[in-house]
Design a protein around this motif. Sequence first.
Motif, short mmCIF file in Angstrom:
data_model
loop_
_atom_site.label_atom_id
_atom_site.label_comp_id
_atom_site.label_asym_id
_atom_site.label_seq_id
_atom_site.Cartn_x
_atom_site.Cartn_y
_atom_site.Cartn_z
N LYS A 71 0.72 -1.31 -0.02
CA LYS A 71 0.04 -0.02 -0.06
C LYS A 71 0.82 1.18 -0.01
O LYS A 71 0.09 2.35 0.04
CB LYS A 71 -0.96 0.08 1.22
CG LYS A 71 -0.36 0.19 2.61
CD LYS A 71 -1.38 0.24 3.75
CE LYS A 71 -0.67 0.59 4.83
NZ LYS A 71 -1.57 0.85 6.13
N TYR A 72 2.22 0.95 0.00
CA TYR A 72 3.01 2.17 0.00
C TYR A 72 3.81 2.40 -1.15
O TYR A 72 4.23 1.43 -1.81
CB TYR A 72 3.93 2.33 1.34
CG TYR A 72 3.47 2.58 2.55
CD1 TYR A 72 2.55 3.74 2.62
CD2 TYR A 72 3.24 1.54 3.46
CE1 TYR A 72 2.06 4.29 3.81
CE2 TYR A 72 2.51 1.95 4.61
CZ TYR A 72 2.00 3.15 4.93
OH TYR A 72 1.49 3.45 6.05
N PHE A 73 4.21 3.42 -1.52
CA PHE A 73 4.96 3.84 -2.63
C PHE A 73 6.46 3.30 -2.25
O PHE A 73 6.91 3.72 -1.04
CB PHE A 73 5.19 5.22 -3.14
CG PHE A 73 4.18 5.50 -4.19
CD1 PHE A 73 4.26 5.75 -5.54
CD2 PHE A 73 2.97 6.16 -3.77
CE1 PHE A 73 3.18 6.08 -6.44
CE2 PHE A 73 2.01 6.56 -4.41
CZ PHE A 73 1.86 6.20 -5.58
N GLN A 74 7.31 2.82 -3.24
CA GLN A 74 8.61 2.32 -2.72
C GLN A 74 9.81 3.13 -3.18
O GLN A 74 9.60 3.94 -4.44
CB GLN A 74 8.82 0.72 -3.46
CG GLN A 74 7.75 -0.21 -3.09
CD GLN A 74 7.79 -0.38 -1.49
OE1 GLN A 74 9.13 -0.81 -0.97
NE2 GLN A 74 7.01 -0.23 -0.87
N ASP A 247 -6.98 8.36 -10.49
CA ASP A 247 -6.99 9.70 -10.74
C ASP A 247 -6.51 10.31 -9.24
O ASP A 247 -5.56 11.47 -9.60
CB ASP A 247 -8.14 10.49 -11.06
CG ASP A 247 -8.51 10.18 -12.69
OD1 ASP A 247 -7.48 9.55 -13.38
OD2 ASP A 247 -9.63 10.04 -13.01
N ARG A 248 -6.86 9.97 -8.33
CA ARG A 248 -6.59 10.54 -7.09
C ARG A 248 -5.21 10.23 -6.74
O ARG A 248 -4.36 11.15 -6.21
CB ARG A 248 -7.32 9.78 -5.90
CG ARG A 248 -7.12 10.26 -4.45
CD ARG A 248 -7.16 11.60 -4.42
NE ARG A 248 -6.82 12.02 -2.89
CZ ARG A 248 -6.52 13.20 -2.58
NH1 ARG A 248 -6.16 13.97 -3.36
NH2 ARG A 248 -6.16 13.77 -1.20
N VAL A 249 -4.78 9.03 -6.81
CA VAL A 249 -3.26 8.92 -6.79
C VAL A 249 -2.35 9.65 -7.62
O VAL A 249 -1.22 10.17 -7.36
CB VAL A 249 -2.89 7.30 -7.14
CG1 VAL A 249 -1.41 7.02 -6.97
CG2 VAL A 249 -3.91 6.26 -6.17
N HIS A 250 -2.68 9.68 -8.99
CA HIS A 250 -2.04 10.47 -9.82
C HIS A 250 -2.08 12.18 -9.50
O HIS A 250 -0.87 12.82 -9.45
CB HIS A 250 -2.25 10.53 -11.41
CG HIS A 250 -2.09 9.29 -12.28
ND1 HIS A 250 -0.77 8.94 -12.40
CD2 HIS A 250 -2.61 8.35 -12.75
CE1 HIS A 250 -0.61 7.68 -12.73
NE2 HIS A 250 -2.01 7.26 -13.09
N GLN A 251 -3.05 12.60 -8.77
CA GLN A 251 -3.15 14.19 -8.12
C GLN A 251 -1.96 14.17 -7.08
O GLN A 251 -1.44 15.15 -6.90
CB GLN A 251 -4.46 14.44 -7.89
CG GLN A 251 -4.64 15.74 -7.35
CD GLN A 251 -4.38 16.59 -8.54
OE1 GLN A 251 -4.83 16.73 -9.64
NE2 GLN A 251 -3.55 17.67 -7.98
N LEU A 252 -2.19 13.14 -6.21
CA LEU A 252 -1.08 13.08 -5.00
C LEU A 252 0.26 13.10 -5.43
O LEU A 252 1.24 13.61 -4.94
CB LEU A 252 -1.44 11.79 -4.21
CG LEU A 252 -2.67 12.04 -3.45
CD1 LEU A 252 -2.83 10.72 -2.53
CD2 LEU A 252 -2.63 13.04 -2.29
N ALA A 278 1.03 11.55 2.61
CA ALA A 278 -0.23 12.14 2.16
C ALA A 278 -1.44 11.07 1.78
O ALA A 278 -2.60 11.36 2.02
CB ALA A 278 -0.05 12.93 0.71
N LEU A 279 -0.78 9.91 1.51
CA LEU A 279 -1.61 8.71 1.29
C LEU A 279 -2.55 8.19 2.53
O LEU A 279 -3.53 8.15 2.52
CB LEU A 279 -0.99 7.63 0.65
CG LEU A 279 -0.66 7.42 -1.04
CD1 LEU A 279 0.22 6.49 -1.22
CD2 LEU A 279 -2.05 7.65 -1.73
N ASP A 280 -1.72 8.62 3.54
CA ASP A 280 -1.93 8.23 5.20
C ASP A 280 -3.04 9.24 5.44
O ASP A 280 -3.41 9.36 6.77
CB ASP A 280 -1.09 7.97 5.80
CG ASP A 280 -0.35 6.54 5.61
OD1 ASP A 280 -1.19 5.66 4.96
OD2 ASP A 280 0.76 6.05 6.19
N GLY A 281 -2.96 10.25 4.83
CA GLY A 281 -3.84 11.56 5.37
C GLY A 281 -3.32 12.45 6.49
O GLY A 281 -3.69 12.84 7.40
#
Length: 282
Positions: A71-74, A247-252, A278-281
């Motif tokens: 669930k995280y970017f590497q 789309d939400r991921v690309h915006q982040l 940011a993904l975790d808020g």
Amino acid sequence: MRLPTWLSQHLAALRALLVFTVLLGLAYPLLFVGLGKLPGLSGKAAGSMTPVGSTLIGQSFTDADGNPVPKYFQSRPSAAGDGYDPTSTSASNLGPESVVDTLSDNPDVASQSLLTQVCSRSLAVGKLEGVDGSRPYCTTDGVGAVLAVFYRDGLTGPVTRVVSVNQTGTPFVSTYRGVTVEPAKNETDYVAEGGVITPIRGDAPAEPAVPADAVTASGSGLDPQISVAYANLQAPRIARERGITLDRVHQLIKDNTTGRALGFMGEPAVNVLELNLALDGR
């Protein structure tokens, strides 16, 4: 009264010591502390610390076994100590000529070439992201596709023997110029025996699906950013694991992308820690 020469010299040395102590021991450090408090620099000077790390130093997003947390970017690989160690910042010191592994049953002797490291990382990233992880000059099992070719006359003439130098098992090709390819033997220097090191390109695409920064470490081993291309490659996995739209991921990704330094140096990059926060808020 004229002071003795030896005493004058000692007093001059003492004055110089005092002057340079004030200038270099007090004024100079305080000047840079002051500069570090200026707007735009204060965050970097303080290390840009967050509760889970620094945005200036890369880190791994893996579980206890070293596997990527889906669930995280590497981040990109690191050669600094065991990874992103600020006290051991360094590159691997391996270059384009590093294509032959050192094969041994002794882990203290065995080592991978840069080519094999790139090949194995590319396969792993491809599997994680569901894309083709193949690369030119890599075997299908993730080692450098390299042969030691022996010629009758040294560098010319008919081929008399061929060894797949990075594989002790079944070679990635069975024959080369009509000669059966042999598997390598541990701790054998085929170059010293007269073999000509010959990388084999294979049929992988010229432009691999896995970006270069996903398979190579930076010069410092501490880079906190990845390329936009590598971030975009990971976006579908993140959207799927998080149950959010692509789309939400690309915006982040866009929100956490910095431009070229001074507007012209380098390429745009994505800060991995800030993006994951940011993904975790947070």
